[in-house]
Design a protein around this motif. Structure first.
Motif, short mmCIF file in Angstrom:
data_model
loop_
_atom_site.label_atom_id
_atom_site.label_comp_id
_atom_site.label_asym_id
_atom_site.label_seq_id
_atom_site.Cartn_x
_atom_site.Cartn_y
_atom_site.Cartn_z
N GLY A 156 -2.53 -14.81 -4.10
CA GLY A 156 -1.49 -15.31 -4.20
C GLY A 156 -0.49 -14.46 -3.45
O GLY A 156 -0.05 -13.35 -3.80
N TRP A 157 0.06 -14.90 -2.54
CA TRP A 157 1.38 -14.27 -1.69
C TRP A 157 2.52 -15.20 -1.22
O TRP A 157 2.26 -16.48 -1.23
N GLU A 158 3.63 -14.54 -1.14
CA GLU A 158 4.77 -15.40 -0.42
C GLU A 158 4.73 -16.01 0.88
O GLU A 158 5.07 -17.00 1.33
N SER A 159 3.76 -15.35 1.71
CA SER A 159 3.53 -15.43 3.16
C SER A 159 2.43 -14.67 3.59
O SER A 159 1.89 -13.56 2.79
N VAL A 160 1.88 -14.98 4.67
CA VAL A 160 0.65 -14.19 5.42
C VAL A 160 1.32 -12.84 5.44
O VAL A 160 0.57 -11.63 5.27
N GLU A 161 2.56 -12.69 6.14
CA GLU A 161 3.00 -11.32 6.40
C GLU A 161 3.25 -10.44 5.17
O GLU A 161 3.11 -9.41 5.16
N ALA A 162 3.58 -11.19 3.96
CA ALA A 162 3.67 -10.34 2.75
C ALA A 162 2.24 -9.74 2.32
O ALA A 162 2.22 -8.55 2.00
N HIS A 163 1.18 -10.32 2.75
CA HIS A 163 0.03 -9.87 2.36
C HIS A 163 -0.30 -8.68 3.49
O HIS A 163 -0.97 -7.77 3.09
N GLN A 164 0.00 -8.95 4.65
CA GLN A 164 -0.15 -7.93 5.67
C GLN A 164 0.54 -6.71 5.34
O GLN A 164 -0.02 -5.55 5.55
N THR A 165 1.69 -6.84 4.86
CA THR A 165 2.56 -5.96 4.81
C THR A 165 2.13 -4.86 3.48
O THR A 165 1.92 -3.58 3.32
N MET A 166 1.61 -5.63 2.45
CA MET A 166 1.05 -4.88 1.25
C MET A 166 -0.09 -4.10 1.55
O MET A 166 -0.24 -3.09 1.37
N VAL A 167 -1.18 -4.64 2.35
CA VAL A 167 -2.38 -4.03 2.63
C VAL A 167 -2.14 -3.05 3.58
O VAL A 167 -2.98 -2.04 4.20
N ALA A 168 -0.97 -2.71 4.37
CA ALA A 168 -0.69 -1.79 5.54
C ALA A 168 -0.32 -0.69 4.79
O ALA A 168 -0.25 0.61 5.63
N ASN A 169 0.10 -0.74 3.46
CA ASN A 169 0.44 0.41 2.88
C ASN A 169 -0.84 1.59 2.69
O ASN A 169 -1.74 0.99 2.49
N PRO A 170 -0.41 2.94 2.49
CA PRO A 170 -1.44 3.85 2.61
C PRO A 170 -2.47 3.53 1.48
O PRO A 170 -3.68 3.77 1.67
N GLU A 171 -2.15 3.57 0.16
CA GLU A 171 -3.12 3.23 -0.99
C GLU A 171 -4.04 1.96 -0.67
O GLU A 171 -5.07 2.39 -0.78
N PRO A 172 -3.46 0.90 -0.54
CA PRO A 172 -4.15 -0.31 -0.44
C PRO A 172 -5.33 -0.11 0.85
O PRO A 172 -6.38 -0.66 0.92
N LYS A 173 -4.49 0.39 1.92
CA LYS A 173 -5.39 0.46 3.18
C LYS A 173 -6.70 1.45 3.09
O LYS A 173 -7.82 0.94 3.58
N ALA A 174 -6.49 2.45 2.55
CA ALA A 174 -7.50 3.20 2.18
C ALA A 174 -8.40 2.64 1.02
O ALA A 174 -9.82 2.75 1.36
#
Length: 197
Positions: A156-174
């Protein structure tokens, strides 16, 4: 309240459905009378490609859904659905690790993956648990009842962009990079759902 069995239906949409999803109301009126269904029903089109639609129903158990499909009213339901659904679609049943609150958010991520090797199940669940913590508990996951090697995740996300921002961070990206060495990504899209009582 126990965690429901969530039915996930992914289907090709008609133009009429894309213009007005309320054309499903007669079908949902039939579903709402089924024993074991937990209203509301969540309905939406894919944000990336509105030709794909989603329907999520929560049931007390998979057996309740199977009984509803065996009922005489199911023939009427199938006929009514023809105005909205242009393909048989894919249906999954999942008992998630928690109540599927992602369905109530402005944007719902729908991810389906298949384990490349069942021995990686625990590691994949650990990655999904980490995602759950990073998403402030707005993410649920579980194996499909049809095939335990196919895992569904709803975020569940506020927006597609919020999801993309979260997964672009180093920990989730790895973690995502590791995840996709362990699974085949079958479906990863977003939808904005509306509820039908």
């Amino acid at each position: 309240m126990s965690i429901p069995t969530t039915e996930i239906l992914i289907f090709d949409t008609s133009e009429a459905f894309r213009k007005d999803s309320s054309i499903l109301r007669p079908a949902l009126d039939i579903v709402s009378k089924a024993d074991g269904v937990q209203m509301p029903v969540y309905v939406g089109v894919q944000i990336e490609n509105p030709a794909t639609g989603y329907m999520f129903l929560n049931w007390d158990s998979r057996e309740h859904h199977q009984a509803a499909m065996a009922a005489p009213s199911y023939a009427n339901l199938r006929e009514i659905l023809k105005s909205a659904v242009t393909s048989p679609g894919k249906m999954y049943h999942v008992i998630f690790n928690d109540h599927p609150i992602a369905l109530k958010q402005p944007v719902t991520e729908v991810l389906l993956v298949t384990l490349k090797d069942p021995s990686h199940r625990a590691e994949v669940y650990d990655i999904f648990t980490k995602f759950t913590e990073l998403s402030k508990k707005m993410l649920v996951f579980g194996p499909t009842l049809e095939d335990e090697n196919v895992i569904a995740l709803l975020g569940g996300w506020e927006s597609v962009e919020a999801h993309q921002t979260m997964v672009a961070n180093p920990e989730p990206k790895a973690a995502i990079e590791r995840l996709f060495t362990l699974v085949n990504k079958d479906h990863l899209f977003h939808t904005a759902l509306t509820t039908r009582e």
